[in-house]
Scaffold this motif. Structure first.
Motif, PDB file in Angstrom:
ATOM      1  N   GLY A 145       1.862   8.223   0.548  1.00 39.04           N
ATOM      2  CA  GLY A 145       2.316   8.767   1.810  1.00 39.04           C
ATOM      3  C   GLY A 145       1.282   9.691   2.427  1.00 39.04           C
ATOM      4  N   LEU A 146       1.735  10.797   2.973  1.00 37.47           N
ATOM      5  CA  LEU A 146       0.825  11.750   3.598  1.00 37.47           C
ATOM      6  C   LEU A 146      -0.081  12.443   2.588  1.00 37.47           C
ATOM      7  CD1 LEU A 146       3.196  13.409   6.223  1.00 37.47           C
ATOM      8  CD2 LEU A 146       1.387  11.742   6.654  1.00 37.47           C
ATOM      9  N   ARG A 147       0.246  12.321   1.318  1.00 36.14           N
ATOM     10  CA  ARG A 147      -0.583  12.928   0.270  1.00 36.14           C
ATOM     11  C   ARG A 147      -1.719  12.007  -0.171  1.00 36.14           C
ATOM     12  NH1 ARG A 147       4.047  15.696  -3.661  1.00 36.14           N
ATOM     13  NH2 ARG A 147       4.895  17.120  -2.069  1.00 36.14           N
ATOM     14  N   THR A 148      -1.865  10.874   0.470  1.00 40.88           N
ATOM     15  CA  THR A 148      -2.927   9.932   0.114  1.00 40.88           C
ATOM     16  C   THR A 148      -4.291  10.484   0.518  1.00 40.88           C
ATOM     17  OG1 THR A 148      -1.416   8.067   0.461  1.00 40.88           O
ATOM     18  CG2 THR A 148      -3.781   7.579   0.440  1.00 40.88           C
ATOM     19  N   PRO A 149      -5.246  10.572  -0.414  1.00 43.15           N
ATOM     20  CA  PRO A 149      -6.598  11.038  -0.049  1.00 43.15           C
ATOM     21  C   PRO A 149      -7.284  10.030   0.873  1.00 43.15           C
ATOM     22  CG  PRO A 149      -6.240  11.155  -2.431  1.00 43.15           C
ATOM     23  CD  PRO A 149      -5.121  10.338  -1.868  1.00 43.15           C
ATOM     24  N   ALA A 150      -8.141  10.507   1.730  1.00 40.68           N
ATOM     25  CA  ALA A 150      -8.829   9.638   2.674  1.00 40.68           C
ATOM     26  C   ALA A 150      -9.658   8.577   1.961  1.00 40.68           C
ATOM     27  CB  ALA A 150      -9.716  10.463   3.596  1.00 40.68           C
ATOM     28  N   ARG A 151     -10.163   8.888   0.768  1.00 40.12           N
ATOM     29  CA  ARG A 151     -10.991   7.911   0.049  1.00 40.12           C
ATOM     30  C   ARG A 151     -10.209   6.664  -0.345  1.00 40.12           C
ATOM     31  NH1 ARG A 151     -11.006  12.200  -3.773  1.00 40.12           N
ATOM     32  NH2 ARG A 151      -9.388  11.962  -5.354  1.00 40.12           N
ATOM     33  N   GLU A 152      -8.873   6.739  -0.355  1.00 34.40           N
ATOM     34  CA  GLU A 152      -8.051   5.590  -0.725  1.00 34.40           C
ATOM     35  C   GLU A 152      -7.645   4.751   0.484  1.00 34.40           C
ATOM     36  OE1 GLU A 152      -4.790   6.589  -3.259  1.00 34.40           O
ATOM     37  OE2 GLU A 152      -5.998   7.916  -4.525  1.00 34.40           O
ATOM     38  N   LEU A 153      -8.093   5.146   1.662  1.00 33.75           N
ATOM     39  CA  LEU A 153      -7.772   4.380   2.867  1.00 33.75           C
ATOM     40  C   LEU A 153      -8.804   3.288   3.086  1.00 33.75           C
ATOM     41  CD1 LEU A 153      -6.900   7.272   5.370  1.00 33.75           C
ATOM     42  CD2 LEU A 153      -5.313   5.952   3.947  1.00 33.75           C
ATOM     43  N   GLY A 154      -8.337   2.134   3.530  1.00 32.31           N
ATOM     44  CA  GLY A 154      -9.249   1.076   3.917  1.00 32.31           C
ATOM     45  C   GLY A 154      -9.909   1.398   5.247  1.00 32.31           C
ATOM     46  N   ALA A 155     -10.875   0.564   5.653  1.00 31.13           N
ATOM     47  CA  ALA A 155     -11.633   0.833   6.875  1.00 31.13           C
ATOM     48  C   ALA A 155     -10.730   0.900   8.103  1.00 31.13           C
ATOM     49  CB  ALA A 155     -12.706  -0.236   7.061  1.00 31.13           C
ATOM     50  N   LEU A 156      -9.762   0.006   8.200  1.00 33.01           N
ATOM     51  CA  LEU A 156      -8.879   0.004   9.365  1.00 33.01           C
ATOM     52  C   LEU A 156      -7.989   1.239   9.386  1.00 33.01           C
ATOM     53  CD1 LEU A 156      -7.877  -1.372  11.906  1.00 33.01           C
ATOM     54  CD2 LEU A 156      -6.325  -2.749  10.494  1.00 33.01           C
ATOM     55  N   ASP A 157      -7.486   1.636   8.221  1.00 34.47           N
ATOM     56  CA  ASP A 157      -6.644   2.834   8.180  1.00 34.47           C
ATOM     57  C   ASP A 157      -7.461   4.103   8.429  1.00 34.47           C
ATOM     58  OD1 ASP A 157      -4.189   1.667   7.902  1.00 34.47           O
ATOM     59  OD2 ASP A 157      -4.144   1.781   5.714  1.00 34.47           O
ATOM     60  N   ARG A 158      -8.737   4.119   8.046  1.00 36.55           N
ATOM     61  CA  ARG A 158      -9.580   5.269   8.389  1.00 36.55           C
ATOM     62  C   ARG A 158      -9.767   5.357   9.902  1.00 36.55           C
ATOM     63  NH1 ARG A 158     -12.445   3.649   3.769  1.00 36.55           N
ATOM     64  NH2 ARG A 158     -14.074   2.647   5.039  1.00 36.55           N
ATOM     65  N   LEU A 159      -9.898   4.202  10.544  1.00 36.44           N
ATOM     66  CA  LEU A 159      -9.971   4.191  12.004  1.00 36.44           C
ATOM     67  C   LEU A 159      -8.667   4.721  12.602  1.00 36.44           C
ATOM     68  CD1 LEU A 159     -11.214   3.377  14.750  1.00 36.44           C
ATOM     69  CD2 LEU A 159     -10.252   1.088  14.370  1.00 36.44           C
ATOM     70  N   ARG A 160      -7.552   4.302  12.039  1.00 38.79           N
ATOM     71  CA  ARG A 160      -6.249   4.765  12.543  1.00 38.79           C
ATOM     72  C   ARG A 160      -6.099   6.276  12.336  1.00 38.79           C
ATOM     73  NH1 ARG A 160      -3.229   0.548  14.054  1.00 38.79           N
ATOM     74  NH2 ARG A 160      -3.536  -1.498  13.096  1.00 38.79           N
ATOM     75  N   LEU A 161      -6.535   6.767  11.187  1.00 37.96           N
ATOM     76  CA  LEU A 161      -6.448   8.210  10.944  1.00 37.96           C
ATOM     77  C   LEU A 161      -7.330   8.973  11.921  1.00 37.96           C
ATOM     78  CD1 LEU A 161      -5.606  10.729   9.368  1.00 37.96           C
ATOM     79  CD2 LEU A 161      -7.450  10.225   7.723  1.00 37.96           C
ATOM     80  N   GLY A 162      -8.560   8.529  12.085  1.00 41.04           N
ATOM     81  CA  GLY A 162      -9.469   9.202  13.005  1.00 41.04           C
ATOM     82  C   GLY A 162      -8.940   9.196  14.428  1.00 41.04           C
ATOM     83  N   THR A 163      -8.304   8.106  14.822  1.00 44.33           N
ATOM     84  CA  THR A 163      -7.722   8.030  16.164  1.00 44.33           C
ATOM     85  C   THR A 163      -6.544   8.988  16.282  1.00 44.33           C
ATOM     86  OG1 THR A 163      -8.404   5.711  16.347  1.00 44.33           O
ATOM     87  CG2 THR A 163      -6.702   6.479  17.869  1.00 44.33           C
TER      88      THR A 163
END
Length: 243
Positions: A145-163
């Motif tokens: 959930g919200l406790r997921t470290p950024a390193r465990e996000l895929g490229a698309l989810d990192r884009l979604r987080l940054g957005t």
């Protein structure tokens, strides 16, 4: 989030940047209305990152002219920075791999002056939830959930987080660098659809790419960057011409 009329018009005329190592970008020309999605196309070393930073009011050009919402660059760069946000820009504002999604959201809320008193928590949570929803990042499908470290996000989810982090500040312009890199065809389509959806909310979006064809007709217009004489890393470009 911002309403449909909140976007900032962007204009560039012969916009250029020359640093100690030669031209970074040169003679960029385009005019985008509020709420447009613009694909800034150029090969590696053509100054796409520096162009984004210039139009976000974070780097000083050396030639030509540009304006965001009628604010002249670089003269009114400080005012541009108040209405422009950086989405993911590799090498500039990448998520900290060790920090969780929640920590990144809290940090961004703090940067935008959101109070952290218990009485304000509900408003902050709602603001963060709206930004995540707008970016299509559902915490329920993340490993922790919200406790997921950024390193465990895929490229698309990192884009979604940054957005989502960019949206928290309710900007009128968002600049995103290489949103379609390290993605397969389906991921690239999803990335550009995210940017299209963001623009459809009324926010002007500038996104760099090596191939505007990846936007698959979702961009409203394409602008070209001219290759630099000697390709430079974004860090060197920034050192050459900070706003």
């Amino acid at each position: 989030m911002a309403d449909r009329h909140a976007g900032a018009a962007v204009r560039a005329e012969a916009l250029s940047l020359r640093g100690a190592r030669g031209w970074v970008y040169r003679d960029v020309e385009f005019e985008a209305p509020p709420g447009a999605l613009v694909a800034l196309e150029g090969e590696a070393g053509s100054g796409r990152t520096s162009l984004l930073l210039t139009l976000a009011g974070r780097m000083r050009p050396t030639g030509g002219s540009a304006a965001v919402d009628g604010l002249a660059l670089p003269k009114q760069a400080a005012k541009v920075r108040r209405i422009a946000a950086l989405g993911p820009v590799p090498g500039v504002n990448e998520p900290d791999p060790a920090l969780t999604v929640a920590a990144h959201l809290r940090e961004q809320l703090h940067l935008h002056g959101r109070p952290f008193a218990p009485s304000a928590r509900r408003g902050n949570d709602r603001r963060a939830a709206l930004a995540l929803a707008a970016a299509g990042l559902d915490p329920d499908r993340l490993p922790d959930g919200l406790r997921t470290p950024a390193r465990e996000l895929g490229a698309l989810d990192r884009l979604r987080l940054g957005t989502a982090l960019a949206l928290i500040g309710e900007p009128r312009l968002i600049c995103v660098d290489e949103p379609d890199e390290r993605l397969d065809d389906a991921g690239r389509r999803a990335a550009w659809q995210l940017l299209r959806d963001t623009a459809d909310r009324g926010i002007t979006v500038l996104a760099s790419t090596t191939d505007a064809g990846r936007a698959a007709g979702l961009a409203d217009l394409t602008a070209q960057t001219t290759p630099a004489e000697t390709p430079a890393a974004p860090e060197q470009e920034a050192a050459d011409a900070r706003a």
